[in-house]
Design a protein around this motif. Structure first.
Motif, PDB file in Angstrom:
ATOM      1  N   ALA A   1      40.513  38.012  34.893  1.00 23.80           N
ATOM      2  CA  ALA A   1      40.872  36.818  34.109  1.00 23.80           C
ATOM      3  C   ALA A   1      39.633  35.983  33.803  1.00 23.80           C
ATOM      4  O   ALA A   1      39.464  35.487  32.677  1.00 23.80           O
ATOM      5  N   PHE A   2      38.750  35.815  34.792  1.00 26.39           N
ATOM      6  CA  PHE A   2      37.502  35.085  34.545  1.00 26.39           C
ATOM      7  C   PHE A   2      36.697  35.746  33.432  1.00 26.39           C
ATOM      8  O   PHE A   2      36.161  35.065  32.543  1.00 26.39           O
ATOM      9  N   SER A   3      36.590  37.056  33.472  1.00 31.56           N
ATOM     10  CA  SER A   3      35.803  37.772  32.470  1.00 31.56           C
ATOM     11  C   SER A   3      36.313  37.495  31.067  1.00 31.56           C
ATOM     12  O   SER A   3      35.527  37.300  30.129  1.00 31.56           O
ATOM     13  N   TRP A   4      37.634  37.470  30.912  1.00 33.88           N
ATOM     14  CA  TRP A   4      38.200  37.189  29.600  1.00 33.88           C
ATOM     15  C   TRP A   4      38.057  35.723  29.213  1.00 33.88           C
ATOM     16  O   TRP A   4      37.798  35.404  28.046  1.00 33.88           O
TER      17      TRP A   4
ATOM     18  N   GLY B   1      25.964  39.507  34.153  1.00 29.16           N
ATOM     19  CA  GLY B   1      25.270  40.437  33.267  1.00 29.16           C
ATOM     20  C   GLY B   1      26.085  41.676  32.935  1.00 29.16           C
ATOM     21  O   GLY B   1      26.057  42.156  31.795  1.00 29.16           O
ATOM     22  N   LEU B   2      26.822  42.170  33.908  1.00 26.36           N
ATOM     23  CA  LEU B   2      27.559  43.416  33.706  1.00 26.36           C
ATOM     24  C   LEU B   2      28.709  43.280  32.718  1.00 26.36           C
ATOM     25  O   LEU B   2      28.986  44.196  31.940  1.00 26.36           O
ATOM     26  N   ILE B   3      29.398  42.134  32.737  1.00 27.01           N
ATOM     27  CA  ILE B   3      30.634  42.064  31.950  1.00 27.01           C
ATOM     28  C   ILE B   3      30.401  41.831  30.461  1.00 27.01           C
ATOM     29  O   ILE B   3      31.224  42.250  29.646  1.00 27.01           O
TER      30      ILE B   3
ATOM     31  N   TYR C   1      33.553  46.615  27.649  1.00 24.67           N
ATOM     32  CA  TYR C   1      32.444  46.090  28.441  1.00 24.67           C
ATOM     33  C   TYR C   1      32.938  45.417  29.719  1.00 24.67           C
ATOM     34  O   TYR C   1      32.345  45.601  30.796  1.00 24.67           O
ATOM     35  N   ILE C   2      33.995  44.618  29.616  1.00 27.77           N
ATOM     36  CA  ILE C   2      34.515  43.930  30.797  1.00 27.77           C
ATOM     37  C   ILE C   2      34.963  44.938  31.850  1.00 27.77           C
ATOM     38  O   ILE C   2      34.611  44.830  33.032  1.00 27.77           O
ATOM     39  N   ARG C   3      35.737  45.908  31.422  1.00 26.94           N
ATOM     40  CA  ARG C   3      36.281  46.864  32.388  1.00 26.94           C
ATOM     41  C   ARG C   3      35.163  47.690  33.037  1.00 26.94           C
ATOM     42  O   ARG C   3      35.158  47.904  34.252  1.00 26.94           O
ATOM     43  N   ASN C   4      34.217  48.140  32.235  1.00 35.82           N
ATOM     44  CA  ASN C   4      33.105  48.906  32.805  1.00 35.82           C
ATOM     45  C   ASN C   4      32.269  48.034  33.743  1.00 35.82           C
ATOM     46  O   ASN C   4      31.876  48.480  34.832  1.00 35.82           O
ATOM     47  N   GLY C   5      31.995  46.805  33.324  1.00 37.84           N
ATOM     48  CA  GLY C   5      31.204  45.913  34.166  1.00 37.84           C
ATOM     49  C   GLY C   5      31.863  45.643  35.503  1.00 37.84           C
ATOM     50  O   GLY C   5      31.201  45.635  36.556  1.00 37.84           O
ATOM     51  N   LEU C   6      33.170  45.412  35.487  1.00 37.92           N
ATOM     52  CA  LEU C   6      33.881  45.165  36.736  1.00 37.92           C
ATOM     53  C   LEU C   6      33.931  46.414  37.606  1.00 37.92           C
ATOM     54  O   LEU C   6      33.868  46.328  38.840  1.00 37.92           O
TER      55      LEU C   6
END
Length: 225
Positions: A90-93, A164-166, A190-195
């Motif tokens: 949720a934070f990433s979004w 950086g990852l997300i 990107y979010i899913r891969n970063g997490l």
């Protein structure tokens, strides 16, 4: 729940108008060129009324950036019963929905352009925006470490890794190429891969957390997207 007095409701609504107007003006003119006259006009208020709410342009800018920070950190400030992985997702979004908005991208571009000539402008932007978001991320990750869900030596570096990852690559591209703002499918990728990378590195139960991540779906697009 007791309703707020009418005067207090009006004050809250007027402050909302001012903050919305400030974002419009700052994102169009940058910090240096924006004036309190411009913001008062955009808000449909007199300049004396504006000063009753915010005594200076610096304070108004900080309040505007703080509000954006608070939106990004909502999922960390108000934990859900769904657990850590859902909160990170949720934070990433929330983060993506704020920093990839055209007005926020344009504000960042203008501040970067001003910072070389006026370093204090860059410092003010960094202190009131990114640094405060980072502090909120660090506090959240430290709570998760204390609860035994994450393991790391340096909370700041773990937070920087998460950040950086997300989304760093697509946001940097959008900053430099205004018509390259990613669509929601790309953001999700990107979010899913970063997490995934973050959880493999820092989770104390990576397989369980990766399974939880795989069950999550992106939030619906907002009306402005």
């Amino acid at each position: 729940m007791t309703a707020l007095p009418k005067r207090q409701q009006n004050r809250i609504l007027r402050e909302r108008r001012i903050l919305d107007a400030a974002l419009v003006v700052f994102s169009q003119k940058g910090f240096v060129s924006a004036s309190m006259d411009d913001i008062a006009a955009e808000a449909g208020l007199t300049k004396p009324t504006l000063y009753q709410y915010f005594p200076s342009k610096d304070e108004l800018f900080t309040a505007m950036m703080t509000e954006e920070r608070d939106h990004m950190l909502e999922s960390f400030e108000y934990p859900s019963a769904s657990g850590m992985v859902a909160e990170l997702y949720a934070f990433s979004w929330h983060y993506a929905d704020v920093v990839l908005r055209p007005d926020m991208l344009n504000l960042a571009r203008l501040i970067i352009g001003e910072a070389q000539r006026l370093p204090d402008v860059g410092r003010a932007y960094q202190a009131s925006g990114p640094d405060r978001v980072l502090a909120g991320m660090i506090a959240y990750l430290e709570r998760q470490r204390a609860a035994g869900r994450l393991v790391f030596d340096d909370a700041e570096l773990a937070a920087e890794d998460l950040w950086g990852l997300i989304l760093s690559a697509p946001r940097n591209r959008a900053l430099h190429i205004p018509d390259a703002v990613p669509d929601r499918g790309t953001i999700e990728r990107y979010i899913r891969n970063g997490l995934r990378v973050f959880l493999r590195a820092y989770s104390t139960a990576p397989e369980k957390d990766l399974a939880a991540l795989s069950s999550l779906t992106p939030p619906p697009a907002t009306a402005t997207e």
